[in-house]
Design a protein around this motif. Structure first.
Motif, PDB file in Angstrom:
ATOM      1  N   LYS A 198       0.813  -1.216   0.000  1.00  0.00           N
ATOM      2  CA  LYS A 198       0.000   0.000   0.000  1.00  0.00           C
ATOM      3  C   LYS A 198       0.850   1.272   0.000  1.00  0.00           C
ATOM      4  N   ILE A 227      -2.456   4.771   3.988  1.00  0.00           N
ATOM      5  CA  ILE A 227      -3.389   4.144   4.910  1.00  0.00           C
ATOM      6  C   ILE A 227      -4.160   5.240   5.636  1.00  0.00           C
ATOM      7  N   ALA A 240      -2.873   0.629  12.196  1.00  0.00           N
ATOM      8  CA  ALA A 240      -2.212   1.236  11.035  1.00  0.00           C
ATOM      9  C   ALA A 240      -0.698   1.222  11.208  1.00  0.00           C
ATOM     10  N   SER A 270      -7.772   1.932   8.172  1.00  0.00           N
ATOM     11  CA  SER A 270      -7.757   1.263   9.471  1.00  0.00           C
ATOM     12  C   SER A 270      -8.924   1.771  10.304  1.00  0.00           C
TER      13      SER A 270
END
Length: 167
Positions: free
Chosen positions: A20, A23, A47, A139
């Motif tokens: 990723k 986030i 996270a 998250s």
């Protein structure tokens, strides 16, 4: 009803691939002194865990998006409380984006995505890069992943969620 429960439970336990770029930490209420509540701390910790695992497994860094506005009874925005917590946990300020306008999960996703789009253009890492190449996670609390994922999907945002355990 049973199907929804099963999907929601599976979504809350899912761990996405460690590839990723961003986030999003979905905000929730903060303490009267402007610090994170245990619920919000759990979201931020999840996270942080994901970012650490991603770095260990792939060497890829991630940018955190602290998302959440300021309620009438809050001394700072939820995003500022998240940012402070991330800084206290060793995250560099240039790896944190603050989205401080949202008041709902729908707005968390919408406004965070807009911030991510701005950041991609600003960083200009890859001139040919468009938003379809940007990989986003979010998250939140375990029970909130399914709903949040559906909200992101309804806006055309490709994002996968990770959930933190709660009581």
């Amino acid at each position: 009803m049973i199907g929804t429960y099963i999907c929601s439970t599976k979504a809350g336990k899912y761990v996405p691939h460690f590839d990723k770029d961003y986030i999003i930490i979905l905000g929730c209420a903060i303490r009267k002194d402007g610090t994170v509540t245990p619920l919000l701390k759990g979201r931020a910790d999840r996270a942080l865990w994901f970012a650490k695992k991603q770095m260990e497994e792939t060497g890829k860094d991630i940018v955190f998006v602290a998302s959440g506005g300021q309620g009438a009874d809050e001394v700072v925005s939820e995003s500022e409380a998240i940012k402070k917590y991330l800084l206290e946990n060793g995250i560099d300020e240039d790896h944190i984006i603050v989205e401080d306008k949202s008041t709902t999960t729908y707005e968390n996703m919408k406004f965070s995505y807009e911030k991510i789009c701005e950041d991609v253009k600003k960083r200009g890492d890859e001139p040919s890069r468009d938003m379809s190449d940007v990989k986003i996670a979010f998250s939140t609390t375990g029970y909130h992943v399914f709903r949040s994922g559906h909200i992101a999907y309804s806006q055309g945002i490709k994002a996968v969620g990770i959930g933190n355990k709660t009581k």
